[in-house]
Design an enzyme around this catalytic site. Sequence first.
Site, mmCIF file in Angstrom:
data_model
loop_
_atom_site.group_PDB
_atom_site.id
_atom_site.type_symbol
_atom_site.label_atom_id
_atom_site.label_comp_id
_atom_site.label_asym_id
_atom_site.label_seq_id
_atom_site.Cartn_x
_atom_site.Cartn_y
_atom_site.Cartn_z
ATOM 1 N N SER A 161 1.129 -1.573 0.296
ATOM 2 C CA SER A 161 -0.212 0.117 0.268
ATOM 3 C C SER A 161 0.481 1.095 0.051
ATOM 4 O O SER A 161 1.788 1.675 -0.901
ATOM 5 C CB SER A 161 -0.683 -0.143 1.363
ATOM 6 O OG SER A 161 -1.688 0.632 1.136
ATOM 7 N N GLU A 217 -9.424 -5.060 -5.384
ATOM 8 C CA GLU A 217 -9.760 -3.540 -4.673
ATOM 9 C C GLU A 217 -9.972 -2.586 -4.796
ATOM 10 O O GLU A 217 -10.063 -1.638 -6.495
ATOM 11 C CB GLU A 217 -7.478 -3.170 -4.778
ATOM 12 C CG GLU A 217 -6.229 -4.891 -4.537
ATOM 13 C CD GLU A 217 -5.279 -4.513 -4.662
ATOM 14 O OE1 GLU A 217 -4.711 -3.246 -3.516
ATOM 15 O OE2 GLU A 217 -4.427 -5.282 -5.527
ATOM 16 N N HIS A 259 -7.549 -5.459 -0.986
ATOM 17 C CA HIS A 259 -6.389 -4.484 -0.743
ATOM 18 C C HIS A 259 -5.198 -4.846 0.349
ATOM 19 O O HIS A 259 -4.833 -5.424 0.076
ATOM 20 C CB HIS A 259 -7.049 -3.192 -0.224
ATOM 21 C CG HIS A 259 -5.516 -2.632 -0.494
ATOM 22 N ND1 HIS A 259 -4.759 -2.062 -1.593
ATOM 23 C CD2 HIS A 259 -4.980 -1.412 0.935
ATOM 24 C CE1 HIS A 259 -3.748 -0.949 -0.810
ATOM 25 N NE2 HIS A 259 -3.964 -1.259 0.907
#
Length: 277
Positions: A161, A217, A259
């Site tokens: 991320s 995601e 995610h």
Amino acid sequence: MSQFGKVGPGHAQGQAGLQIFRTGAPTHDLSQRVVEVGPGHRLFLAVPKGPAPAGGWPVLYMLDGNAAFDFLTPEHLALAPGLVLVGVGYDTDRQFARERRTLDFTAPDGPGDGLRPDPVHQGRTAGGAAIFHDRLTGPLRAAAEAGLPVDPARRTLWGHSFGGLFTLYALLARPGGFARYAAISPSIWWDEGLIRRVAQAAAPAALPLLVALGDREKRSGSDGPPPDGPAPATMQFIADLRAHPGHDAQVHVLREHIHIQTLAGSFPLALPFAAAD
């Protein structure tokens, strides 16, 4: 709990249970300690139990170390029994230190130290990646590797991320820091124009790069159903990097992964990648 760990809507505020420190692992010795550097960091270490090779062990540095080691299992470590893992986290009991990682993992923009208000998250400061990179490759690395026979030519950086965004920044702007890079679901959306300017300012280093992202995601708080495919901006960014001579990233799309699931979902790819000769 699923095989991917804590994946509920409140995972960003979740506590790090760090079960692996209670169960142990057949292949590695596990330890953790606080290092009084910068805002205060926790280092999480998994060191192979066998003898080190003549040139030293390869080492995988994992950003968001609290979360990375919270998701880590003995089965993951068994995939790379000769690899040192160093989780670089913050002195918190949570999986993620959201304000600190926003500051440390986002690229500078403009003169001076590059710090500025976060354009996405009100009240946060951004742009400290250069400062953090110096801390990571300086005192934090020295503390992590003290007394360990590590091969300095086989250091890999892993980030998920915002950590994946930092990993791309490190590859592009500071390519001498690590030999390999693994960017997992990098948050290119945070400031796509900035990371593209970073890429254009310095020809991408022809170093091994692994990119993994899910096909389900979406950004936190966004409306609508999950997408059916990987993030177009990330795929286009990697395609642009491949246009540079010698640069060819490994790209893996993790099927049916949202995610947070790509964090642990990347381990079967990233650990052998870091352990390879």
